[in-house]
Design a protein around this motif. Structure first.
Motif, short mmCIF file in Angstrom:
data_model
loop_
_atom_site.label_atom_id
_atom_site.label_comp_id
_atom_site.label_asym_id
_atom_site.label_seq_id
_atom_site.Cartn_x
_atom_site.Cartn_y
_atom_site.Cartn_z
N ILE A 42 0.84 -1.21 0.00
CA ILE A 42 0.00 0.00 0.00
C ILE A 42 0.87 1.26 0.00
O ILE A 42 0.60 2.22 -0.73
N ASP A 43 1.96 1.24 0.79
CA ASP A 43 2.86 2.40 0.81
C ASP A 43 3.40 2.68 -0.59
O ASP A 43 3.54 3.84 -1.00
N LEU A 44 3.71 1.61 -1.32
CA LEU A 44 4.25 1.81 -2.68
C LEU A 44 3.17 2.35 -3.62
O LEU A 44 3.44 3.19 -4.48
N TRP A 45 1.93 1.87 -3.44
CA TRP A 45 0.84 2.42 -4.27
C TRP A 45 0.67 3.91 -3.99
O TRP A 45 0.23 4.67 -4.84
N ASN A 46 1.01 4.33 -2.75
CA ASN A 46 0.85 5.75 -2.39
C ASN A 46 2.13 6.55 -2.59
O ASN A 46 2.17 7.73 -2.28
N HIS A 47 3.19 5.90 -3.10
CA HIS A 47 4.48 6.58 -3.24
C HIS A 47 4.36 7.80 -4.15
O HIS A 47 3.73 7.72 -5.20
N GLU A 48 4.97 8.91 -3.72
CA GLU A 48 4.81 10.11 -4.55
C GLU A 48 5.53 9.97 -5.89
O GLU A 48 5.11 10.55 -6.90
N ASP A 49 6.60 9.15 -5.92
CA ASP A 49 7.27 8.88 -7.18
C ASP A 49 6.54 7.71 -7.87
O ASP A 49 6.64 6.57 -7.43
N LEU A 50 5.85 8.03 -8.96
CA LEU A 50 5.02 7.01 -9.61
C LEU A 50 5.85 5.88 -10.22
O LEU A 50 5.32 4.84 -10.60
N ASP A 51 7.16 6.08 -10.32
CA ASP A 51 8.01 4.99 -10.80
C ASP A 51 8.22 3.93 -9.74
O ASP A 51 8.80 2.88 -10.00
N LYS A 52 7.75 4.21 -8.52
CA LYS A 52 7.95 3.25 -7.42
C LYS A 52 6.69 2.41 -7.15
O LYS A 52 6.63 1.68 -6.15
N LEU A 53 5.68 2.50 -8.00
CA LEU A 53 4.47 1.69 -7.79
C LEU A 53 4.88 0.22 -7.66
O LEU A 53 5.88 -0.20 -8.26
N PRO A 54 4.14 -0.60 -6.92
CA PRO A 54 4.59 -1.97 -6.68
C PRO A 54 4.55 -2.87 -7.91
O PRO A 54 5.09 -3.98 -7.89
N ILE A 55 3.87 -2.40 -8.94
CA ILE A 55 3.72 -3.22 -10.14
C ILE A 55 4.22 -2.42 -11.33
O ILE A 55 3.89 -1.23 -11.45
N TYR A 56 4.99 -3.07 -12.21
CA TYR A 56 5.36 -2.39 -13.43
C TYR A 56 4.41 -2.81 -14.54
O TYR A 56 4.27 -4.00 -14.84
N GLU A 57 3.74 -1.88 -15.12
CA GLU A 57 2.78 -2.14 -16.20
C GLU A 57 2.77 -0.91 -17.10
O GLU A 57 2.54 0.21 -16.60
N LEU A 72 -9.51 7.93 -6.11
CA LEU A 72 -8.84 6.63 -5.98
C LEU A 72 -7.92 6.66 -4.77
O LEU A 72 -7.05 7.53 -4.68
N PHE A 73 -8.15 5.73 -3.83
CA PHE A 73 -7.38 5.75 -2.59
C PHE A 73 -6.86 4.35 -2.28
O PHE A 73 -7.58 3.36 -2.47
N PHE A 74 -5.64 4.27 -1.81
CA PHE A 74 -5.05 2.99 -1.41
C PHE A 74 -4.82 3.03 0.09
O PHE A 74 -4.23 3.99 0.60
N SER A 75 -5.29 2.03 0.81
CA SER A 75 -5.06 2.04 2.26
C SER A 75 -5.14 0.63 2.84
O SER A 75 -5.49 -0.33 2.16
N THR A 76 -4.82 0.53 4.14
CA THR A 76 -4.95 -0.75 4.84
C THR A 76 -6.20 -0.76 5.71
O THR A 76 -6.41 -1.68 6.48
N GLU A 77 -7.01 0.28 5.58
CA GLU A 77 -8.22 0.36 6.41
C GLU A 77 -9.35 -0.45 5.77
O GLU A 77 -10.30 0.10 5.20
N VAL A 78 -9.21 -1.76 5.90
CA VAL A 78 -10.13 -2.67 5.21
C VAL A 78 -11.57 -2.49 5.73
O VAL A 78 -12.51 -2.35 4.93
N ASP A 79 -11.74 -2.46 7.04
CA ASP A 79 -13.09 -2.40 7.62
C ASP A 79 -13.82 -1.11 7.21
O ASP A 79 -14.99 -1.14 6.84
N ARG A 80 -13.09 -0.01 7.28
CA ARG A 80 -13.74 1.26 6.92
C ARG A 80 -14.19 1.23 5.45
O ARG A 80 -15.32 1.62 5.12
#
Ligand SMILES: NC(=O)C1=CN([C@@H]2O[C@H](COP(=O)(O)OP(=O)(O)OC[C@H]3O[C@@H](n4cnc5c(N)ncnc54)[C@H](O)[C@@H]3O)[C@@H](O)[C@H]2O)C=CC1
Ligand SMILES: O=C(O)[C@H]1O[C@H](OP(=O)(O)OP(=O)(O)OC[C@H]2O[C@@H](n3ccc(=O)[nH]c3=O)[C@H](O)[C@@H]2O)[C@H](O)[C@@H](O)[C@@H]1O
Length: 467
Positions: A42-57, A72-80
């Motif tokens: 999730i931290d990588l999905w939120n990384h300000e440098d878009l070259d650091k996203l966890p997936i290369y596509e 579009l939001f990435f988080s670990t707050e599953v329940d919310r």
């Protein structure tokens, strides 16, 4: 018609991330929360440098850049995220079971069940639950039972909406999908749910490409689509072995049969074998399901696709060993490519892992260069096989960032991934650096036979003898 305002996707992986990014960018009025228990991801999905996203596509960072922080939001707050959503996609991993009943074949549904129990616990209003993960036919039945028996007496409508994107072309596949498949119950509320999901996709895809079916057809179609695709690769790979014995050229055979519009030309590229997280897993799952219904002949038929794929990987490794005078012990073999196909950093079930394993059994020294795969991933892939200790692997396998360095003093180069850059290299310079005779084994059929031979290489290409 029900208009969805808030979507939650559980699982921020190769499917959840790109799929939800495209939905968010095409549906600005829908809030999309992608949640995962993996904080690092999730931290990588939120990384300000878009070259650091966890997936290369290719194209992914542009789509994420457009929508992230807006809708579009990435988080670990599953329940919310579950609580706020009208529609919840389950996009978690469904690997092959490694224990207990069905070990080595059945899909492990523990992550799916955990999601269902979590949704049931949190939800206090009606939800549409969408199976995005690839699942055995009739999983929706189990999901419904868990949701209804452990929930807070709210109504859950379950849909199956399998994903057909391929890695490396995920964004284009999502933006211009051949079809969207939506399976749901044949009841008024089931129809309403199917239409609500269709409406999401209709933001960018023509209505004619959105197919609605019953849940079981949708679940099964996903397994069947992957089985048919993999079967084409195994079919042409079986012919590649025959070509090498008969001086037929597998590319010419592919072309000749592919011109028949009933056969079609795509997915007929012979290779060192298919990889990726899904083909093998989904076929094994199909085999297991067929067996569990007593359909042994059906199971055997599909299992042959995997047997042929294993044969192809083994055949490639055996050819390297036999050609290098029946011993690779202590010899340096450079691997060009580790990913299971080009334009992805994904290595799951990559043919390279199995070819490396076979050569390591013979005490070869392997030097790997892949433009997108990290050293840690390569070591972890080999360690996961369990045939060599981490210490042994680190002693025999080196990972470098430079293809030229990989080639220096190598006895052979094996091309394991079809990265475009491999075609552009100065192969004369590479030849000069290698030990002689300099061998190249092209497991992806991307290099030109005549040119390579003219440069002095001893050149071997899957499915073709000589130019
Ligand atoms: N990779 C691909 O190209 C395709 C995959 N699929 C299917 O999609 C599904 C997902 O595949 P990938 O995205 O490749 O998997 P992945 O392993 O990249 O991602 C799954 C994510 O789910 C998370 N997760 C697991 N349990 C969770 C839970 N209880 N709560 C929150 N997060 C949880 C994991 O931490 C992980 O980040 C699989 O069923 C696969 O067969 C379908 C089409 C294409
Ligand atoms: O369910 C999934 O995970 C996905 O599996 C595949 O997508 P993917 O595995 O990402 O990539 P493919 O392009 O299908 O390639 C799979 C493997 O087959 C190999 N391949 C493919 C085509 C071919 O002609 N020859 C060949 O050897 C590739 O190199 C790769 O190793 C399917 O193509 C997708 O539709 C599906 O959604």
């Amino acid at each position: 018609m029900k208009k969805i305002k808030n979507i939650c996707c559980i699982g921020a992986g190769y499917v959840g991330g790109p799929t939800m990014s495209v939905i968010a960018s095409k549906c600005p009025e829908i809030t999309v929360n992608v949640v995962d228990i993996n904080q690092k991801r999730i931290d990588l999905w939120n990384h300000e440098d878009l070259d650091k996203l966890p997936i290369y596509e290719p194209g992914l960072k542009e789509v994420v850049g457009k929508a992230r922080g807006k809708n579009l939001f990435f988080s670990t707050e599953v329940d919310r995220a579950i609580d706020e959503a009208d529609m919840i996609f389950i996009s978690v991993n469904t690997p092959t079971k490694t224990y207990g009943k069905g070990k080595g074949q059945a899909a492990d549904l523990k992550y799916i069940e955990l999601c269902a129990r979590n949704i049931a616990k949190v939800a206090v209003n009606d939800k549409i639950v969408v199976e995005k993960s690839t699942l055995p036919v009739r999983t929706a039945e189990a999901l419904k039972s868990i949701l209804e028996n452990t929930g807070n007496n709210v109504n859950f409508e379950i849909l199956s909406n399998p994903e057909f994107l391929a890695e490396g072309t995920a964004i284009d596949d999502l933006l211009d999908a051949d079809r969207i498949l939506i399976g749901g119950a044949d009841t008024p509320s089931g129809q309403e749910a199917k239409d609500a999901l269709s409406w999401v996709y209709e933001h960018w895809l023509p209505k004619e490409r959105i197919l609605q079916t019953n849940v079981w057809s949708s679940e099964l179609s996903k397994l069947v689509a992957n089985a048919f695709l993999a079967q084409r690769v195994s079919s042409i790979n079986s012919i590649s072995a025959l070509c090498e014995r008969t001086d037929a050229n597998v590319a010419e055979v592919s072309k000749a049969i592919g011109y028949d519009s009933r056969i079609g030309s795509r997915f007929l590229n012979s290779s060192v074998g298919f990889g990726g997280s899904c083909f093998q897993k989904d076929i094994l799952n199909l085999v297991y399901i067929a067996k569990s219904f007593g359909l042994q002949e059906v199971a055997d038929y599909w299992e042959q696709v995997i047997i042929m794929n294993d044969y192809q990987k083994r055949r490639f490794a055996d050819n390297i060993i036999a050609t290098l005078y029946n011993t690779v012990s202590g010899k340096k073999i450079a691997f060009y490519g580790w990913a299971f196909k080009k334009d992805t950093n994904d290595t799951r079930e990559s043919a390279a892992i199995y070819v490396a394993d076979a050569l390591l059994e013979e005490n070869a020294n392997i030097v790997v260069y892949d433009p997108k795969v990290s050293k840690e991933t390569i070591y972890a892939d080999l360690e996961y096989l369990g045939n060599k200790s981490r210490e042994e692997i680190e002693k025999l396998v080196t990972v470098v960032n430079d293809p030229i360095e990989a080639a220096k003093d190598a006895h052979a180069i094996a091309v394991l991934t079809e990265w475009d850059e491999f075609k552009e290299y100065d192969w004369q310079a590479i030849h000069d650096l290698m030990l002689k005779p300099a061998f190249v084994f092209d497991g992806r059929r991307i290099l030109d036979h005549k040119k390579m031979e003219a440069l002095g290489f001893k050149f071997y290409k899957i499915g073709q003898n000589g130019s």
